[in-house]
Write an enzyme that holds these catalytic residues in place. Structure first.
Site, PDB file in Angstrom:
ATOM      1  N   TYR A 267      -7.888  43.703 -17.202  1.00 52.29           N
ATOM      2  CA  TYR A 267      -9.039  43.044 -17.845  1.00 52.29           C
ATOM      3  C   TYR A 267      -9.273  43.551 -19.272  1.00 52.29           C
ATOM      4  O   TYR A 267     -10.375  43.436 -19.796  1.00 52.29           O
ATOM      5  CB  TYR A 267     -10.300  43.232 -16.996  1.00 52.29           C
ATOM      6  CG  TYR A 267     -10.386  42.256 -15.830  1.00 52.29           C
ATOM      7  CD1 TYR A 267     -10.579  40.890 -16.047  1.00 52.29           C
ATOM      8  CD2 TYR A 267     -10.305  42.689 -14.520  1.00 52.29           C
ATOM      9  CE1 TYR A 267     -10.676  39.990 -15.001  1.00 52.29           C
ATOM     10  CE2 TYR A 267     -10.400  41.800 -13.456  1.00 52.29           C
ATOM     11  CZ  TYR A 267     -10.583  40.446 -13.704  1.00 52.29           C
ATOM     12  OH  TYR A 267     -10.689  39.564 -12.662  1.00 52.29           O
TER      13      TYR A 267
ATOM     14  N   ARG B 118      -8.304  26.382 -11.944  1.00 54.42           N
ATOM     15  CA  ARG B 118      -9.628  26.636 -12.536  1.00 54.42           C
ATOM     16  C   ARG B 118     -10.652  25.629 -12.013  1.00 54.42           C
ATOM     17  O   ARG B 118     -11.809  25.963 -11.781  1.00 54.42           O
ATOM     18  CB  ARG B 118      -9.570  26.546 -14.074  1.00 54.42           C
ATOM     19  CG  ARG B 118      -8.704  27.579 -14.767  1.00 54.42           C
ATOM     20  CD  ARG B 118      -9.253  28.967 -14.777  1.00 54.42           C
ATOM     21  NE  ARG B 118     -10.597  29.086 -15.296  1.00 54.42           N
ATOM     22  CZ  ARG B 118     -11.180  30.257 -15.582  1.00 54.42           C
ATOM     23  NH1 ARG B 118     -10.522  31.398 -15.434  1.00 54.42           N
ATOM     24  NH2 ARG B 118     -12.417  30.306 -16.020  1.00 54.42           N
TER      25      ARG B 118
ATOM     26  N   ASN C 218     -17.567  36.881  -7.463  1.00 53.99           N
ATOM     27  CA  ASN C 218     -17.292  35.442  -7.521  1.00 53.99           C
ATOM     28  C   ASN C 218     -15.926  35.079  -6.933  1.00 53.99           C
ATOM     29  O   ASN C 218     -15.339  34.058  -7.283  1.00 53.99           O
ATOM     30  CB  ASN C 218     -17.471  34.913  -8.951  1.00 53.99           C
ATOM     31  CG  ASN C 218     -16.490  35.527  -9.941  1.00 53.99           C
ATOM     32  OD1 ASN C 218     -15.702  36.401  -9.590  1.00 53.99           O
ATOM     33  ND2 ASN C 218     -16.525  35.066 -11.176  1.00 53.99           N
TER      34      ASN C 218
ATOM     35  N   LYS D  11     -10.432  38.283  -4.838  1.00 50.36           N
ATOM     36  CA  LYS D  11     -11.069  39.540  -5.250  1.00 50.36           C
ATOM     37  C   LYS D  11     -11.595  40.336  -4.051  1.00 50.36           C
ATOM     38  O   LYS D  11     -11.732  39.796  -2.951  1.00 50.36           O
ATOM     39  CB  LYS D  11     -12.213  39.220  -6.226  1.00 50.36           C
ATOM     40  CG  LYS D  11     -11.767  38.611  -7.559  1.00 50.36           C
ATOM     41  CD  LYS D  11     -12.967  38.467  -8.500  1.00 50.36           C
ATOM     42  CE  LYS D  11     -12.572  37.942  -9.857  1.00 50.36           C
ATOM     43  NZ  LYS D  11     -13.749  37.908 -10.788  1.00 50.36           N
TER      44      LYS D  11
ATOM     45  N   HIS E 262     -10.039  35.134  -9.129  1.00 48.59           N
ATOM     46  CA  HIS E 262      -9.623  35.105 -10.534  1.00 48.59           C
ATOM     47  C   HIS E 262      -8.551  34.043 -10.674  1.00 48.59           C
ATOM     48  O   HIS E 262      -7.724  33.871  -9.786  1.00 48.59           O
ATOM     49  CB  HIS E 262      -9.027  36.453 -10.959  1.00 48.59           C
ATOM     50  CG  HIS E 262      -8.280  36.383 -12.273  1.00 48.59           C
ATOM     51  ND1 HIS E 262      -8.917  36.534 -13.491  1.00 48.59           N
ATOM     52  CD2 HIS E 262      -6.974  36.120 -12.550  1.00 48.59           C
ATOM     53  CE1 HIS E 262      -8.012  36.378 -14.461  1.00 48.59           C
ATOM     54  NE2 HIS E 262      -6.822  36.122 -13.911  1.00 48.59           N
TER      55      HIS E 262
ATOM     56  N   GLU F 150       0.023  37.470 -16.927  1.00 48.35           N
ATOM     57  CA  GLU F 150      -0.636  37.989 -15.721  1.00 48.35           C
ATOM     58  C   GLU F 150       0.323  38.009 -14.523  1.00 48.35           C
ATOM     59  O   GLU F 150       0.253  38.916 -13.691  1.00 48.35           O
ATOM     60  CB  GLU F 150      -1.883  37.156 -15.413  1.00 48.35           C
ATOM     61  CG  GLU F 150      -2.967  37.343 -16.467  1.00 48.35           C
ATOM     62  CD  GLU F 150      -4.221  36.533 -16.202  1.00 48.35           C
ATOM     63  OE1 GLU F 150      -5.183  36.672 -16.992  1.00 48.35           O
ATOM     64  OE2 GLU F 150      -4.264  35.768 -15.220  1.00 48.35           O
TER      65      GLU F 150
ATOM     66  N   PHE G 255     -20.221  43.870 -19.169  1.00 46.03           N
ATOM     67  CA  PHE G 255     -19.912  43.863 -17.733  1.00 46.03           C
ATOM     68  C   PHE G 255     -18.583  44.534 -17.385  1.00 46.03           C
ATOM     69  O   PHE G 255     -18.211  44.607 -16.216  1.00 46.03           O
ATOM     70  CB  PHE G 255     -19.928  42.428 -17.188  1.00 46.03           C
ATOM     71  CG  PHE G 255     -18.958  41.465 -17.851  1.00 46.03           C
ATOM     72  CD1 PHE G 255     -17.603  41.467 -17.521  1.00 46.03           C
ATOM     73  CD2 PHE G 255     -19.396  40.557 -18.802  1.00 46.03           C
ATOM     74  CE1 PHE G 255     -16.714  40.595 -18.123  1.00 46.03           C
ATOM     75  CE2 PHE G 255     -18.514  39.671 -19.410  1.00 46.03           C
ATOM     76  CZ  PHE G 255     -17.163  39.696 -19.066  1.00 46.03           C
TER      77      PHE G 255
HETATM   78  P1  ADP Z   1     -13.411  33.837 -15.377  1.00 39.94           P
HETATM   79  O1  ADP Z   1     -13.128  34.778 -14.221  1.00 39.94           O
HETATM   80  O2  ADP Z   1     -14.137  32.596 -14.922  1.00 39.94           O
HETATM   81  O3  ADP Z   1     -12.195  33.524 -16.223  1.00 39.94           O
HETATM   82  P2  ADP Z   1     -14.241  35.642 -17.501  1.00 39.94           P
HETATM   83  O4  ADP Z   1     -12.796  35.766 -17.839  1.00 39.94           O
HETATM   84  O5  ADP Z   1     -15.187  35.278 -18.598  1.00 39.94           O
HETATM   85  O6  ADP Z   1     -14.471  34.584 -16.312  1.00 39.94           O
HETATM   86  O7  ADP Z   1     -14.765  36.996 -16.879  1.00 39.94           O
HETATM   87  C1  ADP Z   1     -13.947  37.753 -16.005  1.00 39.94           C
HETATM   88  C2  ADP Z   1     -14.804  38.198 -14.828  1.00 39.94           C
HETATM   89  O8  ADP Z   1     -15.810  39.089 -15.305  1.00 39.94           O
HETATM   90  C3  ADP Z   1     -15.577  37.078 -14.130  1.00 39.94           C
HETATM   91  O9  ADP Z   1     -14.826  36.415 -13.140  1.00 39.94           O
HETATM   92  C4  ADP Z   1     -16.744  37.840 -13.523  1.00 39.94           C
HETATM   93  O10 ADP Z   1     -16.364  38.477 -12.312  1.00 39.94           O
HETATM   94  C5  ADP Z   1     -17.016  38.895 -14.575  1.00 39.94           C
HETATM   95  N1  ADP Z   1     -18.069  38.450 -15.500  1.00 39.94           N
HETATM   96  C6  ADP Z   1     -17.946  37.514 -16.483  1.00 39.94           C
HETATM   97  N2  ADP Z   1     -19.123  37.344 -17.136  1.00 39.94           N
HETATM   98  C7  ADP Z   1     -20.006  38.204 -16.548  1.00 39.94           C
HETATM   99  C8  ADP Z   1     -21.388  38.526 -16.760  1.00 39.94           C
HETATM  100  N3  ADP Z   1     -22.093  37.905 -17.702  1.00 39.94           N
HETATM  101  N4  ADP Z   1     -21.946  39.454 -15.959  1.00 39.94           N
HETATM  102  C9  ADP Z   1     -21.228  40.082 -14.992  1.00 39.94           C
HETATM  103  N5  ADP Z   1     -19.931  39.839 -14.729  1.00 39.94           N
HETATM  104  C10 ADP Z   1     -19.319  38.905 -15.497  1.00 39.94           C
HETATM  105 MG    MG Z   2     -11.035  34.801 -17.363  1.00 39.16          MG
END
Ligand code: ADP
Ligand code: MG
Length: 140
Positions: A51, A87, A114, A11, A117, A128, A59
């Site tokens: 997304y 993961r 974070n 990212k 992805h 994807e 968010f």
């Molecule tokens: P992951 O990336 O672990 O699969 P998700 O698919 O639930 O997680 O969410 C996609 C992305 O959205 C996350 O990687 C993170 O960057 C962001 N995100 C998820 N939950 C939150 C939250 N509660 N607040 C802010 N950003 C979030």
């Molecule tokens: Mg996800």
């Protein structure tokens, strides 16, 4: 164990910090093979499309803003159980909750920033991967 492919994105927060090589080393050390990779910058609308499933989440706007703020490195990873393996080495969505030694724990700043992805199922991995790569670009 099945050989799978999964989509990984390094990212903007990680690309800006020049962490691509360190993250790639983590992937390779875990036995995943980077079989396709490119650097690009998503437009806001491309980030929104990628997304789409999160459109109703609080968010969503911040997520799409961040994902289009700077370049990303998109990659196809291949290996045994690649979807769940990736993961696992990524760690939990919130770096604060991720296991020590995971990519998100070691390089992530916050749940918004974070670092990586990773696809969450083989079915979504297919979708994807096709979002970013043509068949010609994936050399097994
Ligand atoms: P992951 O990336 O672990 O699969 P998700 O698919 O639930 O997680 O969410 C996609 C992305 O959205 C996350 O990687 C993170 O960057 C962001 N995100 C998820 N939950 C939150 C939250 N509660 N607040 C802010 N950003 C979030
Ligand atoms: Mg996800």
């Amino acid at each position: 164990m099945p050989i799978q492919k999964t989509l990984s994105i390094i990212k903007p927060d990680a690309v800006v910090k020049n962490l691509t090589g360190k993250i790639n080393a983590r992937l390779e050390d875990a036995g995943l093979r980077i079989i396709a990779q490119k650097r690009l910058q998503l437009t806001r609308s491309q980030a929104e499309k990628f997304y789409e499933v999160h459109r109703e989440k609080a968010f969503f706007d911040d997520l799409c803003e961040h994902m289009s703020s700077a370049p990303v490195v998109v990659q196809v990873l291949c290996g045994e159980n690649a979807v769940s393996k990736n993961r696992e080495i990524m760690g939990a969505t919130n770096p604060a909750n991720a296991e020590i030694g995971t990519i998100r724990r070691d390089f992530g700043q916050s749940i918004e920033h974070n670092v990586v992805h990773g696809s969450d199922s083989p079915e979504n991995a297919d979708i994807e991967i096709k979002f970013f790569f043509s068949q010609l670009e994936i050399i097994e």
